[in-house]
Design a protein around this motif. Structure first.
Motif, PDB file in Angstrom:
ATOM      1  N   GLY A   1       0.836  -1.203   0.000  1.00 14.34           N
ATOM      2  CA  GLY A   1       0.000   0.000   0.000  1.00 14.34           C
ATOM      3  C   GLY A   1       0.863   1.242   0.000  1.00 14.34           C
ATOM      4  O   GLY A   1       1.799   1.373  -0.794  1.00 14.34           O
ATOM      5  N   ASP A   2       0.587   2.157   0.914  1.00 13.06           N
ATOM      6  CA  ASP A   2       1.326   3.419   1.000  1.00 13.06           C
ATOM      7  C   ASP A   2       2.519   3.348   1.951  1.00 13.06           C
ATOM      8  O   ASP A   2       3.084   4.379   2.313  1.00 13.06           O
ATOM      9  CB  ASP A   2       0.386   4.531   1.477  1.00 13.06           C
ATOM     10  N   TYR A   3       2.901   2.146   2.385  1.00 12.71           N
ATOM     11  CA  TYR A   3       3.914   2.007   3.421  1.00 12.71           C
ATOM     12  C   TYR A   3       5.082   1.130   2.994  1.00 12.71           C
ATOM     13  O   TYR A   3       4.935   0.211   2.196  1.00 12.71           O
ATOM     14  CB  TYR A   3       3.286   1.423   4.699  1.00 12.71           C
ATOM     15  N   ALA A   4       6.237   1.433   3.585  1.00 15.02           N
ATOM     16  CA  ALA A   4       7.430   0.612   3.460  1.00 15.02           C
ATOM     17  C   ALA A   4       7.712   0.011   4.828  1.00 15.02           C
ATOM     18  O   ALA A   4       7.437   0.633   5.866  1.00 15.02           O
ATOM     19  CB  ALA A   4       8.611   1.469   3.012  1.00 15.02           C
ATOM     20  N   TYR A   5       8.257  -1.208   4.821  1.00 21.93           N
ATOM     21  CA  TYR A   5       8.515  -1.934   6.058  1.00 21.93           C
ATOM     22  C   TYR A   5       9.900  -2.543   6.015  1.00 21.93           C
ATOM     23  O   TYR A   5      10.426  -2.844   4.947  1.00 21.93           O
ATOM     24  CB  TYR A   5       7.529  -3.100   6.212  1.00 21.93           C
ATOM     25  N   CYS A   6      10.465  -2.804   7.203  1.00 24.92           N
ATOM     26  CA  CYS A   6      11.679  -3.602   7.286  1.00 24.92           C
ATOM     27  C   CYS A   6      11.783  -4.243   8.660  1.00 24.92           C
ATOM     28  O   CYS A   6      11.234  -3.742   9.649  1.00 24.92           O
ATOM     29  CB  CYS A   6      12.930  -2.782   6.983  1.00 24.92           C
ATOM     30  N   ILE A   7      12.488  -5.358   8.669  1.00 23.70           N
ATOM     31  CA  ILE A   7      12.873  -6.033   9.902  1.00 23.70           C
ATOM     32  C   ILE A   7      14.367  -6.292   9.781  1.00 23.70           C
ATOM     33  O   ILE A   7      14.829  -6.816   8.771  1.00 23.70           O
ATOM     34  CB  ILE A   7      12.157  -7.383  10.083  1.00 23.70           C
ATOM     35  N   LYS A   8      15.123  -5.926  10.807  1.00 24.15           N
ATOM     36  CA  LYS A   8      16.565  -6.178  10.842  1.00 24.15           C
ATOM     37  C   LYS A   8      16.875  -6.930  12.126  1.00 24.15           C
ATOM     38  O   LYS A   8      16.435  -6.530  13.198  1.00 24.15           O
ATOM     39  CB  LYS A   8      17.327  -4.846  10.810  1.00 24.15           C
ATOM     40  N   VAL A   9      17.603  -8.043  12.022  1.00 26.76           N
ATOM     41  CA  VAL A   9      18.045  -8.804  13.189  1.00 26.76           C
ATOM     42  C   VAL A   9      19.561  -8.946  13.137  1.00 26.76           C
ATOM     43  O   VAL A   9      20.131  -9.117  12.065  1.00 26.76           O
ATOM     44  CB  VAL A   9      17.366 -10.196  13.267  1.00 26.76           C
ATOM     45  N   THR A  10      20.220  -8.839  14.303  1.00 29.62           N
ATOM     46  CA  THR A  10      21.679  -8.934  14.327  1.00 29.62           C
ATOM     47  C   THR A  10      22.142 -10.354  14.059  1.00 29.62           C
ATOM     48  O   THR A  10      23.097 -10.553  13.325  1.00 29.62           O
ATOM     49  CB  THR A  10      22.255  -8.463  15.675  1.00 29.62           C
ATOM     50  N   ASP A  11      21.489 -11.319  14.676  1.00 26.56           N
ATOM     51  CA  ASP A  11      21.826 -12.728  14.464  1.00 26.56           C
ATOM     52  C   ASP A  11      20.902 -13.269  13.396  1.00 26.56           C
ATOM     53  O   ASP A  11      19.679 -13.223  13.544  1.00 26.56           O
ATOM     54  CB  ASP A  11      21.650 -13.536  15.753  1.00 26.56           C
ATOM     55  N   GLY A  12      21.465 -13.793  12.331  1.00 30.11           N
ATOM     56  CA  GLY A  12      20.660 -14.311  11.233  1.00 30.11           C
ATOM     57  C   GLY A  12      19.688 -15.392  11.675  1.00 30.11           C
ATOM     58  O   GLY A  12      19.973 -16.173  12.588  1.00 30.11           O
ATOM     59  N   VAL A  13      18.522 -15.407  11.040  1.00 27.56           N
ATOM     60  CA  VAL A  13      17.484 -16.398  11.320  1.00 27.56           C
ATOM     61  C   VAL A  13      17.149 -17.134  10.025  1.00 27.56           C
ATOM     62  O   VAL A  13      17.481 -16.677   8.935  1.00 27.56           O
ATOM     63  CB  VAL A  13      16.205 -15.746  11.905  1.00 27.56           C
ATOM     64  N   SER A  14      16.480 -18.254  10.146  1.00 25.40           N
ATOM     65  CA  SER A  14      16.096 -19.015   8.958  1.00 25.40           C
ATOM     66  C   SER A  14      15.058 -18.256   8.151  1.00 25.40           C
ATOM     67  O   SER A  14      14.370 -17.361   8.669  1.00 25.40           O
ATOM     68  CB  SER A  14      15.539 -20.380   9.357  1.00 25.40           C
ATOM     69  N   SER A  15      14.926 -18.627   6.906  1.00 30.82           N
ATOM     70  CA  SER A  15      13.920 -18.038   6.037  1.00 30.82           C
ATOM     71  C   SER A  15      12.524 -18.229   6.627  1.00 30.82           C
ATOM     72  O   SER A  15      11.686 -17.329   6.571  1.00 30.82           O
ATOM     73  CB  SER A  15      14.017 -18.669   4.646  1.00 30.82           C
ATOM     74  N   ASP A  16      12.262 -19.400   7.232  1.00 31.23           N
ATOM     75  CA  ASP A  16      10.959 -19.665   7.843  1.00 31.23           C
ATOM     76  C   ASP A  16      10.670 -18.710   8.997  1.00 31.23           C
ATOM     77  O   ASP A  16       9.561 -18.190   9.127  1.00 31.23           O
ATOM     78  CB  ASP A  16      10.868 -21.110   8.339  1.00 31.23           C
ATOM     79  N   VAL A  17      11.679 -18.479   9.846  1.00 34.33           N
ATOM     80  CA  VAL A  17      11.502 -17.565  10.981  1.00 34.33           C
ATOM     81  C   VAL A  17      11.256 -16.144  10.481  1.00 34.33           C
ATOM     82  O   VAL A  17      10.348 -15.452  10.952  1.00 34.33           O
ATOM     83  CB  VAL A  17      12.706 -17.618  11.944  1.00 34.33           C
ATOM     84  N   MET A  18      12.051 -15.683   9.496  1.00 29.94           N
ATOM     85  CA  MET A  18      11.862 -14.323   8.979  1.00 29.94           C
ATOM     86  C   MET A  18      10.492 -14.197   8.317  1.00 29.94           C
ATOM     87  O   MET A  18       9.840 -13.161   8.418  1.00 29.94           O
ATOM     88  CB  MET A  18      12.978 -13.940   8.014  1.00 29.94           C
ATOM     89  N   ASN A  19      10.045 -15.248   7.656  1.00 32.16           N
ATOM     90  CA  ASN A  19       8.723 -15.244   7.041  1.00 32.16           C
ATOM     91  C   ASN A  19       7.651 -15.036   8.114  1.00 32.16           C
ATOM     92  O   ASN A  19       6.733 -14.225   7.933  1.00 32.16           O
ATOM     93  CB  ASN A  19       8.493 -16.556   6.275  1.00 32.16           C
ATOM     94  N   GLU A  20       7.769 -15.734   9.244  1.00 31.23           N
ATOM     95  CA  GLU A  20       6.813 -15.572  10.351  1.00 31.23           C
ATOM     96  C   GLU A  20       6.845 -14.152  10.903  1.00 31.23           C
ATOM     97  O   GLU A  20       5.799 -13.554  11.187  1.00 31.23           O
ATOM     98  CB  GLU A  20       7.119 -16.548  11.478  1.00 31.23           C
ATOM     99  N   LEU A  21       8.051 -13.611  11.084  1.00 30.32           N
ATOM    100  CA  LEU A  21       8.172 -12.247  11.599  1.00 30.32           C
ATOM    101  C   LEU A  21       7.519 -11.250  10.639  1.00 30.32           C
ATOM    102  O   LEU A  21       6.731 -10.394  11.055  1.00 30.32           O
ATOM    103  CB  LEU A  21       9.636 -11.882  11.837  1.00 30.32           C
ATOM    104  N   ALA A  22       7.859 -11.345   9.346  1.00 28.26           N
ATOM    105  CA  ALA A  22       7.319 -10.411   8.366  1.00 28.26           C
ATOM    106  C   ALA A  22       5.800 -10.530   8.259  1.00 28.26           C
ATOM    107  O   ALA A  22       5.112  -9.524   8.079  1.00 28.26           O
ATOM    108  CB  ALA A  22       7.974 -10.641   7.002  1.00 28.26           C
ATOM    109  N   ALA A  23       5.275 -11.738   8.386  1.00 25.18           N
ATOM    110  CA  ALA A  23       3.825 -11.936   8.309  1.00 25.18           C
ATOM    111  C   ALA A  23       3.112 -11.259   9.473  1.00 25.18           C
ATOM    112  O   ALA A  23       1.933 -10.899   9.358  1.00 25.18           O
ATOM    113  CB  ALA A  23       3.503 -13.434   8.297  1.00 25.18           C
TER     114      ALA A  23
END
Length: 164
Positions: free
Chosen positions: A139-161
């Motif tokens: 929509g009209d927004y931009a988003y980001c998530i940054k983590v210092t310790d890398g996480v799996s694609s599945d975990v990042m998918n859950e966070l972003a969702a």
């Protein structure tokens, strides 16, 4: 209310002099210089009131309690920080924007576009099992998530969702 308007005007004045908010003024990407263009507020509710939009956050219990809530008036941006820079840390940002608001300019070995709900999210990290950054627009927004310790694609998918 009058104090908030005066504070917002002061922050805006500094932001205009600095050329606008440079994403990364606070949080994990602290190498970006001028943190004065960010204003810390006491809660997510205060940040939402100041910026005029809501931010839904995912379960970030692995990163501890939110340690800071920041707003950037020039970009109409909210940032929520978790943990500390000395340990496992993270931040989530939302802004009225249509670009990458992460403030993370590192070149990552791994980059992939992933479908998260109805959104296309770009994951970046050392590998599919070590994602440090997720950026997307909806929509009209931009988003980001940054983590210092890398996480799996599945975990990042859950966070972003969980971010809206």
């Amino acid at each position: 209310m009058k104090k908030k308007i005066i504070a917002a005007a002061a922050v805006l004045g500094v932001a205009v002099m600095a050329g606008g908010c440079v994403s990364g003024g606070t949080g994990i990407s602290s190498e970006i210089a001028d943190a004065d263009i960010w204003q810390e507020v006491g809660s997510l509710e205060e940040a939402e009131e100041a910026m005029g939009f809501e931010l839904t956050l995912p379960d970030m219990s692995d990163y501890g309690e939110a340690s800071a809530y920041n707003v950037c008036v020039a970009l109409t941006e909210i940032e929520v920080q978790y943990g500390s820079l000395d340990s496992r840390g993270a931040y989530i940002r939302k802004a009225e924007d249509d670009g990458d608001i992460s403030g993370d300019y590192e070149e990552y070995a791994y980059e992939e576009e992933v479908a998260v709900g109805e959104n296309t999210v770009t994951f970046k990290g050392a590998s599919e099992d070590e994602i440090n950054l997720a950026v997307w627009n909806a929509g009209d927004y931009a988003y980001c998530i940054k983590v210092t310790d890398g996480v799996s694609s599945d975990v990042m998918n859950e966070l972003a969702a969980g971010v809206e």
